[in-house]
Design a protein around this motif. Structure first.
Motif, mmCIF file in Angstrom:
data_model
loop_
_atom_site.group_PDB
_atom_site.id
_atom_site.type_symbol
_atom_site.label_atom_id
_atom_site.label_comp_id
_atom_site.label_asym_id
_atom_site.label_seq_id
_atom_site.Cartn_x
_atom_site.Cartn_y
_atom_site.Cartn_z
ATOM 1 N N ARG A 22 0.822 -1.216 0.000
ATOM 2 C CA ARG A 22 0.000 0.000 0.000
ATOM 3 C C ARG A 22 0.858 1.270 0.000
ATOM 4 N N LEU A 23 2.167 1.084 0.216
ATOM 5 C CA LEU A 23 3.069 2.247 0.197
ATOM 6 C C LEU A 23 3.867 2.368 -1.093
ATOM 7 N N LEU A 24 3.575 1.515 -2.056
ATOM 8 C CA LEU A 24 4.279 1.653 -3.329
ATOM 9 C C LEU A 24 4.008 3.034 -3.922
ATOM 10 N N PRO A 25 4.971 3.685 -4.576
ATOM 11 C CA PRO A 25 6.287 3.179 -4.969
ATOM 12 C C PRO A 25 7.385 3.348 -3.910
ATOM 13 N N LEU A 26 7.035 3.877 -2.721
ATOM 14 C CA LEU A 26 8.098 4.163 -1.740
ATOM 15 C C LEU A 26 8.789 2.899 -1.256
ATOM 16 N N THR A 27 8.092 1.756 -1.345
ATOM 17 C CA THR A 27 8.643 0.492 -0.864
ATOM 18 C C THR A 27 9.238 -0.356 -1.992
ATOM 19 N N THR A 28 9.435 0.231 -3.152
ATOM 20 C CA THR A 28 10.037 -0.517 -4.263
ATOM 21 C C THR A 28 11.442 -0.993 -3.886
ATOM 22 N N ASN A 29 12.184 -0.136 -3.220
ATOM 23 C CA ASN A 29 13.591 -0.439 -2.936
ATOM 24 C C ASN A 29 13.898 -0.638 -1.459
ATOM 25 N N ARG A 30 12.897 -0.614 -0.574
ATOM 26 C CA ARG A 30 13.153 -0.768 0.870
ATOM 27 C C ARG A 30 11.864 -1.171 1.568
ATOM 28 N N PRO A 31 11.981 -1.835 2.713
ATOM 29 C CA PRO A 31 10.758 -2.157 3.466
ATOM 30 C C PRO A 31 10.161 -0.894 4.073
ATOM 31 N N LYS A 32 8.850 -0.899 4.277
ATOM 32 C CA LYS A 32 8.201 0.298 4.850
ATOM 33 C C LYS A 32 8.774 0.623 6.214
ATOM 34 N N HIS A 33 9.275 -0.389 6.895
ATOM 35 C CA HIS A 33 9.769 -0.217 8.265
ATOM 36 C C HIS A 33 11.012 0.658 8.346
ATOM 37 N N LEU A 34 11.651 0.883 7.199
ATOM 38 C CA LEU A 34 12.850 1.734 7.197
ATOM 39 C C LEU A 34 12.587 3.100 6.580
ATOM 40 N N LEU A 35 11.371 3.355 6.139
ATOM 41 C CA LEU A 35 11.058 4.689 5.598
ATOM 42 C C LEU A 35 11.161 5.706 6.723
ATOM 43 N N GLU A 36 11.689 6.880 6.400
ATOM 44 C CA GLU A 36 11.865 7.894 7.443
ATOM 45 C C GLU A 36 10.536 8.565 7.775
ATOM 46 N N VAL A 37 10.237 8.563 9.062
ATOM 47 C CA VAL A 37 9.010 9.189 9.567
ATOM 48 C C VAL A 37 9.424 10.097 10.723
ATOM 49 N N GLY A 111 7.196 -16.565 30.871
ATOM 50 C CA GLY A 111 7.740 -15.237 30.573
ATOM 51 C C GLY A 111 6.816 -14.430 29.672
ATOM 52 N N ALA A 112 7.069 -13.113 29.627
ATOM 53 C CA ALA A 112 6.266 -12.208 28.786
ATOM 54 C C ALA A 112 7.028 -11.869 27.515
ATOM 55 N N VAL A 113 6.320 -11.943 26.384
ATOM 56 C CA VAL A 113 6.918 -11.582 25.090
ATOM 57 C C VAL A 113 6.047 -10.492 24.457
ATOM 58 N N VAL A 114 6.628 -9.331 24.235
ATOM 59 C CA VAL A 114 5.895 -8.254 23.564
ATOM 60 C C VAL A 114 6.020 -8.458 22.061
ATOM 61 N N VAL A 115 4.929 -8.311 21.337
ATOM 62 C CA VAL A 115 4.965 -8.409 19.876
ATOM 63 C C VAL A 115 4.391 -7.116 19.293
ATOM 64 N N LEU A 116 5.145 -6.508 18.397
ATOM 65 C CA LEU A 116 4.650 -5.284 17.740
ATOM 66 C C LEU A 116 4.513 -5.498 16.243
ATOM 67 N N ASN A 117 3.414 -5.040 15.670
ATOM 68 C CA ASN A 117 3.365 -4.835 14.223
ATOM 69 C C ASN A 117 4.373 -3.730 13.927
ATOM 70 N N GLY A 118 5.184 -3.928 12.911
ATOM 71 C CA GLY A 118 6.281 -2.987 12.681
ATOM 72 C C GLY A 118 5.914 -1.711 11.952
ATOM 73 N N ASP A 119 4.638 -1.363 11.930
ATOM 74 C CA ASP A 119 4.241 -0.150 11.191
ATOM 75 C C ASP A 119 3.254 0.703 11.972
ATOM 76 N N VAL A 120 3.302 0.584 13.301
ATOM 77 C CA VAL A 120 2.344 1.340 14.116
ATOM 78 C C VAL A 120 3.084 2.343 15.001
ATOM 79 N N LEU A 121 2.686 3.592 14.921
ATOM 80 C CA LEU A 121 3.211 4.635 15.805
ATOM 81 C C LEU A 121 2.195 4.789 16.931
ATOM 82 N N SER A 122 2.621 4.417 18.140
ATOM 83 C CA SER A 122 1.669 4.394 19.249
ATOM 84 C C SER A 122 2.238 5.098 20.463
ATOM 85 N N GLY A 123 1.385 5.868 21.110
ATOM 86 C CA GLY A 123 1.807 6.543 22.339
ATOM 87 C C GLY A 123 1.249 5.856 23.570
ATOM 88 N N HIS A 124 0.766 4.617 23.411
ATOM 89 C CA HIS A 124 0.143 3.981 24.579
ATOM 90 C C HIS A 124 1.189 3.577 25.608
#
Ligand code: GDD
Ligand code: MG
Length: 365
Positions: A22-37, A111-124
């Motif tokens: 959904r982020l094409l063409p910005l993700t043509t050459n890199r994963p969305k997770h490395l796009l600068e935000v 034990g506790a394992v935190v799992v994050l979707n790698g595309d969410v900006l959250s202030g929780h």
């Protein structure tokens, strides 16, 4: 009484193997997770937030463009934690990705394992979610905790109803008729042993398979509802909005200075004194903004060039993209190295492929 979380260092997984279609063409050459935000690669927001919450070890589960992560993010030393990368040969889905890194998550089944979707900006408040996870209910330990938020339109998300006690009673991914506007915010705390119960070596979706099965089988899955700042940055519009929010201060992140600025301009960017850059824009290193140009609410990635008198509104220019003199853009996404000639006319929402040339007529040549 809640069990102590300080005895066992909490581990975390970031699922970051999606294609970012959904982020094409910005993700043509890199994963969305490395796009600068907000001026830094997106995962820096998540890793720094995990480190601030006391997580000592983060495993990034990668697939698409896996080799690009470590050179950008490193071994975690700059956050005082350990960061590892585990690549899936072929994408294993969100639950398959978590299962695939189980060996790195310690051997305490409780034990506790935190799992994050790698595309969410959250202030929780992640420590508060961890404390809630550590509080037994109905005389038994919580199996999985899901951060939930309320949204106006739940159709694009996982729809998660809860009962009066906060227990999750169902999980329906991307439904056309959502039964509630309370949705999965993409931050989970798993009991370590629950990770082992995910089938190994095949594609598994946490949203379509694991959560519905856990609820059906009577596992104690609870919702942690907190309506803090929250945004999935998976589209250009959302990416630009998140970046703007970080600069203006609507959103905060340990990875960037507190925002209350009109714009964030890198020391190695060149902005003409007669140009106006505001509305929470980011101008990255080696980007240039020419005479009397206007850049508002937009992201200029490294080396992007805006020529004189151009007007860039709510848009994103990929690395080395070039916008010609007096061209006006609103809500446009321009791929790496694309060139918009002077006189080019682009309708709002347009996406320009990497390397494309848009001539004065508006037609790609
Ligand atoms: N390692 C790995 N392997 N990661 C994956 C894979 C895979 O096969 N597939 C997806 N991911 C990662 C993506 O890179 C992203 O970080 C995360 O999993 C979620 O995938 P998206 O493609 O962004 O899903 P979504 O935004 O449509 O929906 C998800 O997020 C919503 C909240 O933003 C779901 O979890 C929804 O339930 C949720 O509401
Ligand atoms: Mg997403």
């Amino acid at each position: 009484m809640s069990e102590s979380l300080t005895t066992v260092p909490v581990k975390a997984v970031i699922v970051a193997g999606g294609f970012g279609t959904r982020l094409l063409p910005l993700t043509t050459n890199r994963p969305k997770h490395l796009l600068e935000v907000g001026g830094v690669p997106f995962l820096e927001h998540q890793i720094s937030r995990l480190a601030a919450a006391g997580v000592a070890h983060v495993v990034v589960a990668t697939s698409y463009r896996a080799e690009l992560f470590e050179p950008v993010l490193g071994d975690g030393g700059r956050w005082g934690i350990r960061v590892d990368y585990v690549q899936e040969a072929a994408p294993l889905g969100t639950a398959g990705a978590i299962r695939n890194v189980a060996a790195a998550l310690g051997d305490d089944p409780e034990g506790a394992v935190v799992v994050l979707n790698g595309d969410v900006l959250s202030g929780h408040d992640l420590p508060a979610q961890l404390r809630d996870f550590a509080t037994p209910r109905e005389g038994r330990p919580v199996d999985v905790s899901l951060h939930l938020v309320e949204v106006a339109d739940a159709r694009a998300f996982g729809c998660v109803p809860t009962d009066g006690s906060g227990r999750v009673t169902g999980f329906t991914e991307k439904s056309e008729q959502p039964v509630t506007n309370q949705v999965n915010a993409g931050c989970y705390v798993f009991r370590r042993r629950v990770v082992d119960a995910i089938p190994e070596g095949r594609v598994v979706s946490v949203e379509r398979e694991t959560f519905p099965a856990l609820v059906r089988e009577g596992a104690l899955v609870v919702g942690y509802v907190e309506n803090a700042y929250w945004r999935d940055v998976g589209t250009p519009t959302a990416l630009v909005a998140a970046s703007r929010d970080l600069v203006l201060g609507t959103a905060t992140s340990p990875a960037v200075p507190a925002g209350d600025q009109r714009a964030r301009i890198d020391d190695e960017a060149i902005v003409d004194v007669t140009a106006r850059v505001d509305g929470g824009s980011v101008v990255a290193r080696d980007a240039t903004v020419g005479k009397a140009a206007v850049v508002t609410g937009s992201v200029l990635m490294p080396g992007a060039a805006v020529e004189a008198e151009a007007v860039i509104v709510d848009s994103v220019l990929g690395p080395r993209a070039r916008v010609g003199r007096a061209v006006r853009l609103a809500g446009v996404t321009v791929g790496d190295d694309a060139v918009l000639d002077p006189g080019a006319v682009l309708e709002p929402g347009r996406r320009v492929d990497c390397g494309a040339v848009v001539a004065a007529s508006g037609a790609p040549s």
